[in-house]
Design a protein around this motif. Sequence first.
Motif, PDB file in Angstrom:
ATOM      1  N   VAL A 232      20.626  18.183 -22.124  1.00  0.00           N
ATOM      2  CA  VAL A 232      19.581  17.590 -21.271  1.00  0.00           C
ATOM      3  C   VAL A 232      20.104  17.368 -19.856  1.00  0.00           C
ATOM      4  N   LEU A 233      21.323  16.860 -19.741  1.00  0.00           N
ATOM      5  CA  LEU A 233      21.901  16.594 -18.419  1.00  0.00           C
ATOM      6  C   LEU A 233      22.165  17.884 -17.655  1.00  0.00           C
ATOM      7  N   ALA A 234      22.674  18.904 -18.354  1.00  0.00           N
ATOM      8  CA  ALA A 234      22.929  20.191 -17.700  1.00  0.00           C
ATOM      9  C   ALA A 234      21.636  20.804 -17.179  1.00  0.00           C
ATOM     10  N   TYR A 235      20.573  20.737 -17.990  1.00  0.00           N
ATOM     11  CA  TYR A 235      19.286  21.311 -17.583  1.00  0.00           C
ATOM     12  C   TYR A 235      18.619  20.492 -16.499  1.00  0.00           C
ATOM     13  N   ALA A 236      18.724  19.174 -16.575  1.00  0.00           N
ATOM     14  CA  ALA A 236      18.085  18.322 -15.573  1.00  0.00           C
ATOM     15  C   ALA A 236      18.664  18.593 -14.182  1.00  0.00           C
ATOM     16  N   THR A 237      19.971  18.659 -14.083  1.00  0.00           N
ATOM     17  CA  THR A 237      20.595  18.922 -12.778  1.00  0.00           C
ATOM     18  C   THR A 237      20.259  20.321 -12.283  1.00  0.00           C
ATOM     19  N   MET A 238      20.193  21.294 -13.206  1.00  0.00           N
ATOM     20  CA  MET A 238      19.848  22.658 -12.801  1.00  0.00           C
ATOM     21  C   MET A 238      18.413  22.730 -12.276  1.00  0.00           C
ATOM     22  N   LEU A 239      17.479  22.077 -12.967  1.00  0.00           N
ATOM     23  CA  LEU A 239      16.078  22.117 -12.553  1.00  0.00           C
ATOM     24  C   LEU A 239      15.870  21.411 -11.212  1.00  0.00           C
ATOM     25  N   ILE A 240      16.585  20.320 -10.997  1.00  0.00           N
ATOM     26  CA  ILE A 240      16.495  19.646  -9.699  1.00  0.00           C
ATOM     27  C   ILE A 240      17.024  20.563  -8.602  1.00  0.00           C
ATOM     28  N   GLY A 241      18.121  21.268  -8.908  1.00  0.00           N
ATOM     29  CA  GLY A 241      18.674  22.220  -7.945  1.00  0.00           C
ATOM     30  C   GLY A 241      17.696  23.333  -7.617  1.00  0.00           C
ATOM     31  N   LEU A 242      17.003  23.850  -8.640  1.00  0.00           N
ATOM     32  CA  LEU A 242      15.994  24.890  -8.416  1.00  0.00           C
ATOM     33  C   LEU A 242      14.859  24.360  -7.533  1.00  0.00           C
ATOM     34  N   TYR A 243      14.430  23.147  -7.816  1.00  0.00           N
ATOM     35  CA  TYR A 243      13.329  22.554  -7.044  1.00  0.00           C
ATOM     36  C   TYR A 243      13.719  22.362  -5.578  1.00  0.00           C
ATOM     37  N   THR A 244      14.904  21.809  -5.347  1.00  0.00           N
ATOM     38  CA  THR A 244      15.316  21.552  -3.967  1.00  0.00           C
ATOM     39  C   THR A 244      15.517  22.847  -3.190  1.00  0.00           C
ATOM     40  N   GLN A 245      15.903  23.924  -3.873  1.00  0.00           N
ATOM     41  CA  GLN A 245      16.095  25.197  -3.194  1.00  0.00           C
ATOM     42  C   GLN A 245      14.762  25.871  -2.869  1.00  0.00           C
ATOM     43  N   TYR A 246      13.870  25.946  -3.852  1.00  0.00           N
ATOM     44  CA  TYR A 246      12.643  26.723  -3.684  1.00  0.00           C
ATOM     45  C   TYR A 246      11.514  25.970  -2.973  1.00  0.00           C
TER      46      TYR A 246
END
Length: 263
Positions: A232-246
């Motif tokens: 959950v933590l690995a995916y949460a940080t990845m999804l936030i990273g995707l959001y901030t980039q796109y």
Amino acid sequence: MEGPTKAEVGAARKWLAKRGVTVAEPRTLLALRLGARRGARPPGYWAWAVVLIVVVVLAGIVLQFLALWLHTPLGSVLFVGNASGLLLVRSSVRRADRRAAAWLGDRRLDVPRPSWRKSLGGWYLASLVITFGGGALLAVVMCVTTSQWVWAVGWLALLAFGAAVVAVVLIGVLRRPVIAEDETSLVIDGVVRAEDPLLAMPALFSLPVLFDVLTSGSQPHEFTLWLVGYVVLAYATMLIGLYTQYRRRKLPAGDYGTLAVAR
């Protein structure tokens, strides 16, 4: 040097449209680079894909046999699937950039590539560290505190394999020279340099451990909640990273190609 294919031109047009630029015909350099990043496949791609698929199938059979025999993670075949998909996408992008650089030749701008900090965001790095560093730490703790050390060692080996694949992609992105002929293509180079690391989404390599949790239960049971929290933590940080980039997708004004005529 061959120009972009019809599929690459159409895919590049869609890539630009997603970022607020509507053109009838993208510039050649942009079409060569952006087409692959929107799904167009370069010549010779499918031959490489078939070979890789055969290797993945054979590796999957071997890994599943080892999982049943030695009680290593049953989700190991998912690691191979993730890695093969990532390498296929990387191959397309890399070929596209090589063709673009060859087409550009001596007209390429002589500018230094930007710092790696501009390509790798903080949230992406957090997901990377959690997936491989956090996963490795959990595996080591399982090795020394439970009797299911074989499962833990197997998972640790799979994490090392995934980390190596992601490292190959990231090193290629960070060491790639700037491929640009003017200010507009220099902007595009910066955008793809920031987005290309997202092709190697590290959290995908955390997910296979849930396969054992949800099916066989062969993982150390006392670590089940730790494993779920880790994913959950690995995916949460990845999804936030995707959001901030796109969320910053809109491109500045520039010469991206022949403007579309309104009807």
